[in-house]
Write a protein that holds these residues in place. Structure first.
Motif, PDB file in Angstrom:
ATOM      1  N   ARG A 343       0.807  -1.227   0.000  1.00 22.17           N
ATOM      2  CA  ARG A 343       0.000   0.000   0.000  1.00 22.17           C
ATOM      3  C   ARG A 343       0.838   1.275   0.000  1.00 22.17           C
ATOM      4  NH1 ARG A 343      -5.509  -0.546   1.616  1.00 22.17           N
ATOM      5  NH2 ARG A 343      -5.913  -2.619   2.479  1.00 22.17           N
ATOM      6  N   GLY A 344       2.150   1.141   0.207  1.00 22.15           N
ATOM      7  CA  GLY A 344       2.945   2.365   0.239  1.00 22.15           C
ATOM      8  C   GLY A 344       4.425   2.080   0.286  1.00 22.15           C
ATOM      9  N   GLU A 345       5.178   3.156   0.100  1.00 23.85           N
ATOM     10  CA  GLU A 345       6.641   3.071   0.042  1.00 23.85           C
ATOM     11  C   GLU A 345       7.205   3.782   1.272  1.00 23.85           C
ATOM     12  OE1 GLU A 345       9.030   1.850  -2.359  1.00 23.85           O
ATOM     13  OE2 GLU A 345      10.282   2.437  -0.663  1.00 23.85           O
ATOM     14  N   LEU A 346       8.156   3.136   1.917  1.00 22.27           N
ATOM     15  CA  LEU A 346       8.674   3.707   3.162  1.00 22.27           C
ATOM     16  C   LEU A 346      10.136   4.152   3.084  1.00 22.27           C
ATOM     17  CD1 LEU A 346       7.059   1.304   5.806  1.00 22.27           C
ATOM     18  CD2 LEU A 346       6.352   3.609   5.145  1.00 22.27           C
ATOM     19  N   HIS A 347      10.736   4.132   1.916  1.00 22.39           N
ATOM     20  CA  HIS A 347      12.151   4.519   1.824  1.00 22.39           C
ATOM     21  C   HIS A 347      12.396   5.177   0.472  1.00 22.39           C
ATOM     22  CE1 HIS A 347      16.604   3.144   2.632  1.00 22.39           C
ATOM     23  NE2 HIS A 347      16.560   4.343   2.087  1.00 22.39           N
ATOM     24  N   ALA A 348      12.546   6.489   0.474  1.00 17.87           N
ATOM     25  CA  ALA A 348      12.775   7.191  -0.792  1.00 17.87           C
ATOM     26  C   ALA A 348      13.587   8.460  -0.558  1.00 17.87           C
ATOM     27  CB  ALA A 348      11.446   7.535  -1.446  1.00 17.87           C
ATOM     28  N   HIS A 349      14.363   8.796  -1.557  1.00 17.02           N
ATOM     29  CA  HIS A 349      15.210   9.989  -1.506  1.00 17.02           C
ATOM     30  C   HIS A 349      14.765  10.968  -2.588  1.00 17.02           C
ATOM     31  CE1 HIS A 349      18.258   7.915   1.064  1.00 17.02           C
ATOM     32  NE2 HIS A 349      17.722   6.853   0.487  1.00 17.02           N
ATOM     33  N   THR A 350      15.056  12.248  -2.389  1.00 13.14           N
ATOM     34  CA  THR A 350      14.698  13.259  -3.397  1.00 13.14           C
ATOM     35  C   THR A 350      15.922  14.127  -3.699  1.00 13.14           C
ATOM     36  OG1 THR A 350      14.150  15.096  -1.936  1.00 13.14           O
ATOM     37  CG2 THR A 350      12.425  13.433  -2.273  1.00 13.14           C
ATOM     38  N   HIS A 351      15.663  15.123  -4.537  1.00 12.46           N
ATOM     39  CA  HIS A 351      16.630  16.170  -4.849  1.00 12.46           C
ATOM     40  C   HIS A 351      17.387  16.707  -3.653  1.00 12.46           C
ATOM     41  CE1 HIS A 351      14.905  17.853  -8.849  1.00 12.46           C
ATOM     42  NE2 HIS A 351      15.882  16.999  -9.028  1.00 12.46           N
ATOM     43  N   ALA A 352      16.707  16.750  -2.513  1.00 13.61           N
ATOM     44  CA  ALA A 352      17.307  17.378  -1.334  1.00 13.61           C
ATOM     45  C   ALA A 352      18.650  16.715  -0.999  1.00 13.61           C
ATOM     46  CB  ALA A 352      16.360  17.287  -0.150  1.00 13.61           C
ATOM     47  N   THR A 353      18.764  15.398  -1.292  1.00 16.88           N
ATOM     48  CA  THR A 353      20.063  14.743  -1.103  1.00 16.88           C
ATOM     49  C   THR A 353      20.492  14.134  -2.437  1.00 16.88           C
ATOM     50  OG1 THR A 353      18.998  12.746  -0.240  1.00 16.88           O
ATOM     51  CG2 THR A 353      19.739  14.375   1.360  1.00 16.88           C
ATOM     52  N   ASP A 354      20.672  12.836  -2.512  1.00 17.82           N
ATOM     53  CA  ASP A 354      21.199  12.286  -3.771  1.00 17.82           C
ATOM     54  C   ASP A 354      20.124  11.690  -4.677  1.00 17.82           C
ATOM     55  OD1 ASP A 354      20.759  10.185  -2.072  1.00 17.82           O
ATOM     56  OD2 ASP A 354      22.537   9.061  -2.649  1.00 17.82           O
ATOM     57  N   GLY A 355      18.854  11.971  -4.405  1.00 17.25           N
ATOM     58  CA  GLY A 355      17.798  11.503  -5.300  1.00 17.25           C
ATOM     59  C   GLY A 355      17.759  12.339  -6.573  1.00 17.25           C
ATOM     60  N   ALA A 535      14.205   4.151  -3.253  1.00 18.46           N
ATOM     61  CA  ALA A 535      14.183   4.796  -4.569  1.00 18.46           C
ATOM     62  C   ALA A 535      14.949   6.110  -4.555  1.00 18.46           C
ATOM     63  CB  ALA A 535      12.738   5.052  -4.990  1.00 18.46           C
ATOM     64  N   HIS A 536      15.790   6.285  -5.554  1.00 21.53           N
ATOM     65  CA  HIS A 536      16.484   7.546  -5.753  1.00 21.53           C
ATOM     66  C   HIS A 536      15.937   8.273  -6.978  1.00 21.53           C
ATOM     67  CE1 HIS A 536      19.216   5.928  -2.767  1.00 21.53           C
ATOM     68  NE2 HIS A 536      19.852   7.081  -2.733  1.00 21.53           N
ATOM     69  N   SER A 537      14.867   7.716  -7.554  1.00 15.93           N
ATOM     70  CA  SER A 537      14.242   8.338  -8.719  1.00 15.93           C
ATOM     71  C   SER A 537      12.814   7.806  -8.786  1.00 15.93           C
ATOM     72  CB  SER A 537      14.999   7.947  -9.999  1.00 15.93           C
ATOM     73  OG  SER A 537      14.888   6.546 -10.203  1.00 15.93           O
ATOM     74  N   THR A 538      12.006   8.378  -9.657  1.00 18.04           N
ATOM     75  CA  THR A 538      10.620   7.897  -9.748  1.00 18.04           C
ATOM     76  C   THR A 538      10.610   6.451 -10.259  1.00 18.04           C
ATOM     77  OG1 THR A 538      10.483   8.925 -11.917  1.00 18.04           O
ATOM     78  CG2 THR A 538       9.567  10.170 -10.073  1.00 18.04           C
ATOM     79  N   ASP A 539      11.486   6.148 -11.203  1.00 20.41           N
ATOM     80  CA  ASP A 539      11.557   4.774 -11.704  1.00 20.41           C
ATOM     81  C   ASP A 539      12.003   3.794 -10.618  1.00 20.41           C
ATOM     82  OD1 ASP A 539      10.706   4.188 -14.299  1.00 20.41           O
ATOM     83  OD2 ASP A 539      12.351   5.362 -15.146  1.00 20.41           O
ATOM     84  N   GLY A 540      12.813   4.274  -9.706  1.00 24.56           N
ATOM     85  CA  GLY A 540      13.317   3.419  -8.634  1.00 24.56           C
ATOM     86  C   GLY A 540      12.197   2.781  -7.820  1.00 24.56           C
ATOM     87  N   LEU A 541      11.052   3.444  -7.784  1.00 23.47           N
ATOM     88  CA  LEU A 541       9.914   2.886  -7.027  1.00 23.47           C
ATOM     89  C   LEU A 541       9.468   1.547  -7.609  1.00 23.47           C
ATOM     90  CD1 LEU A 541       7.839   6.181  -6.652  1.00 23.47           C
ATOM     91  CD2 LEU A 541       8.961   4.943  -4.787  1.00 23.47           C
ATOM     92  N   ASN A 542       9.760   1.333  -8.887  1.00 15.36           N
ATOM     93  CA  ASN A 542       9.338   0.081  -9.534  1.00 15.36           C
ATOM     94  C   ASN A 542      10.157  -1.140  -9.114  1.00 15.36           C
ATOM     95  OD1 ASN A 542       7.298   1.291 -11.078  1.00 15.36           O
ATOM     96  ND2 ASN A 542       8.855   2.095 -12.477  1.00 15.36           N
TER      97      ASN A 542
END
Ligand code: DGT
Ligand code: CA
Ligand code: CA
Ligand code: ZN
Length: 576
Positions: A343-355, A535-542
């Motif tokens: 139902r959800g993702e609990l580990h993701a990075h964004t622009h703010a660091t190395d995503g 995930a470090h990108s939107t594709d990483g969620l896959n």
């Protein structure tokens, strides 16, 4: 054969290695590594995107120059620049980087001081105890290098599941299109979703006059035809991966699928059961009666094969002879977790660091997967290479998330952090900051070489902190690249159980950490698991599917995994 994304990323990474060894500017090296990652992250074929007239320069970290290089690779299969670079860097020097102890600087030293150009040279020098005499190496390093050499040589033989997938899916599509071909199925360790595969085993049913065998050995990506026959052929592909193809009669399809899915240990154990029931079992079917008067009792359908020996259907991921046969006899196989349970993702990075994506882009991507929550869990300050967050920047992100949450009614953005476990077992951010978050993932990213006792103690001490919720990638291994750090996993699990700590199954196909054995161990101890893509990108969620595969191999059910829960129930797991 069209160029695959992995071909392109391999070339870019290779360039980065060569540049690094020859002492090039770090910025330039990173540009190629980032580009390689972008290419790998694409779920669509880059070559296809080119053909469709898309502008690759719009992808993250791909500028005009790199877009042109990709076009050159797509056209020629290689890069002129790479050829030039290779001429400058002698021998197989870049291969030395596969040895964990060796960075580009050390590789350069080995070359200049001892003339080492290849893994062979390295082995000889280590055996002759020459490396220990170099400045900055020593006896211990030399011994570690020897150990690593063995590991590198062993692991080179197996291919990571996700890499095998990229290679075999186009091959299956190609086979499926051939005249007269009916079913095309991948069996073997691939179907059992092992984290690596030794080779691929494809089964085909087809009409009598089909040319599938000729077409198979004539596939564009083939570098060697190992064997060619009427019912079985083997080829080697450009990546080095071997593929076996078997044409099987339709009456035997289920039996063949069952047999070639394996594992061998599982097959042997089930055949013993068949023998006890006076049945003969092989890749053609299950038979009863005397040799000259046999009757086929099952064959075309895999479920019937199971039923004929008194077993419930066993999912391929469980077929390792680790108790699944007994469970199938007693009717107590676990109901395995399914991708749709998440139902959800609990580990993701964004622009703010190395995503590579913004907060908003990550949220949109998670929503489009049908999730109802996404946690943002950046690195903390100790991970300087990833621009880890300090207190101030984390507080700013918390504000940002709170602002955005209001715009996404119904979808929850969870405030998290992937906080470093420091050498002494303290956490990299003060408790009063951690208190502002919905939960934490705590990970080891440094000091991998402590003794098992010290490493275990360090992590347990960290777990004593009441804000410690999830232990990130618990073993630290990278498949085919880096071994797990020495750790007493049983003690860690006991500690986790006592403290209400959750363990991560990191779904990245290079990590898959916890592994299948450890997942099962956790389940048996009553510890909950979070399946996280990191995930470090939107594709990483896959990458979630790889985590699901590993979870299934570890006998996990929906109930064992916390991110199958609705958000209200999920949050209860984070209250210690
Ligand atoms: P891999 O390729 O090393 O990742 O592992 P598998 O399991 O794909 O093994 P592979 O390719 O050697 O053989 C495919 C399947 O064929 C295997 O899982 C079970 C079956 N098989 C192979 N050899 C034997 C055998 O000697 N006896 C039995 N019962 N089954 C076998
Ligand atoms: Ca195989
Ligand atoms: Ca095989
Ligand atoms: Zn992470």
């Amino acid at each position: 054969m069209p160029i695959q994304n992995t071909d392109i990323s391999r070339i870019f990474n290779h360039i980065a290695d060569l540049l690094e060894i020859s002492g090039a500017n770090a910025f330039r090296v990173r540009a190629y590594r980032n580009a390689a990652r972008t290419v790998e992250d694409q779920s669509r074929s880059i070559v296809k995107m080119l053909e469709d007239g898309e502008d690759l320069a719009e992808l993250p970290d791909i500028g005009k120059d790199l877009a042109e290089k990709i076009a050159e690779i797509a056209e020629t299969g290689t890069l002129e620049m790479l050829d030039e670079l290779e001429q400058k860097v002698p021998g197989e020097l870049s291969k030395l980087l596969e040895i964990q102890q060796l960075g580009p600087k050390r590789v350069a030293t080995l070359y200049h001081e001892l003339g080492i150009e290849s893994l062979e040279d390295l082995k000889k020098a280590a055996e002759d105890e020459k490396i220990r005499e170099l400045e900055g190496f020593g006896k211990k390093t030399e011994q570690k290098i020897l150990k690593e050499l063995k590991r590198v040589q062993d692991s080179a033989k197996r291919t990571k599941l996700a890499d095998a997938e990229q290679i075999v899916i186009p091959l299956c599509e190609y086979l499926q299109k051939i005249d007269g071909v009916k079913q095309v199925t991948i069996a073997g360790s691939y179907r059992r979703r092992r984290e690596t595969v030794g080779d691929l085993d494809i089964l085909v049913t087809c009409k009598k006059d089909s040319t599938v065998m000729e077409r198979f050995t004539g596939y564009e990506d083939v570098t060697e035809v190992i064997a060619q026959g009427k019912t079985k052929s083997s080829i080697r592909l450009r990546s080095g991966l071997q593929v076996d193809l078997r044409v099987v009669p339709e009456v035997s399809y289920g039996a063949a699928l069952y047999y070639f899915t394996g594992s061998k240990a599982h097959n042997v154990a089930v055949r013993k059961i068949a023998v006890k029931k006076n049945l003969k079992m092989n890749e053609y079917g299950v038979f009863k009666g005397k040799e000259d008067d046999e009757e086929r009792v099952a064959g075309s359908d895999e479920e019937e094969v199971f039923a004929s020996v008194g077993l419930a259907f066993i999912p391929p991921e469980l077929r390792e002879n680790r108790g699944e046969i007994e469970a199938a006899q007693e009717g107590c196989l676990p109901v395995l977790i399914d991708r749709s349970d998440i139902r959800g993702e609990l580990h993701a990075h964004t622009h703010a660091t190395d995503g590579r994506a913004s907060l908003q882009e990550m949220v949109e991507a998670a929503r489009s997967l049908g999730y109802s929550y996404l946690a943002i869990t950046e690195h903390s300050q100790a991970v300087t290479v990833a621009k880890g967050l300090n207190r101030k920047r984390l507080e700013k992100q918390i504000e940002e998330i709170e602002k955005l949450t209001n715009e996404y009614g119904g979808f929850r953005i969870l405030k998290g952090i992937e906080v470093d476990i420091l050498k002494d077992g303290s956490l990299d951010l003060p408790d009063e900051v951690l208190a502002k978050l919905d939960f934490t993932i705590c990970s080891v990213h440094s000091h991998f070489n402590l003794s098992a006792d010290k490493q275990t103690e360090r992590i347990l001490r960290a777990m004593d902190n009441p804000y410690f919720n999830i232990l990130g990638h618990p073993s630290g291994r990278l498949i085919n690249e880096r071994e797990a750090y020495p750790l007493n996993m049983e003690k860690i699990m006991k500690g986790a159980k006592e403290r209400g700590v959750i363990l991560e199954l990191n779904a990245h196909p290079d990590r898959l950490d916890l592994n299948d054995h450890h997942c099962r161990m956790a389940k048996e101890m009553g510890i909950k698991i979070a399946i996280n893509t990191d995930a470090h990108s939107t594709d990483g969620l896959n990458n979630m599917k790889y985590g699901i595969y590993q979870a299934r191999r570890g006998w996990l059910s929906k109930d064992d995994v916390i991110n199958t829960r609705r958000v209200a129930e999920l949050l209860k797991f984070f209250k210690r």
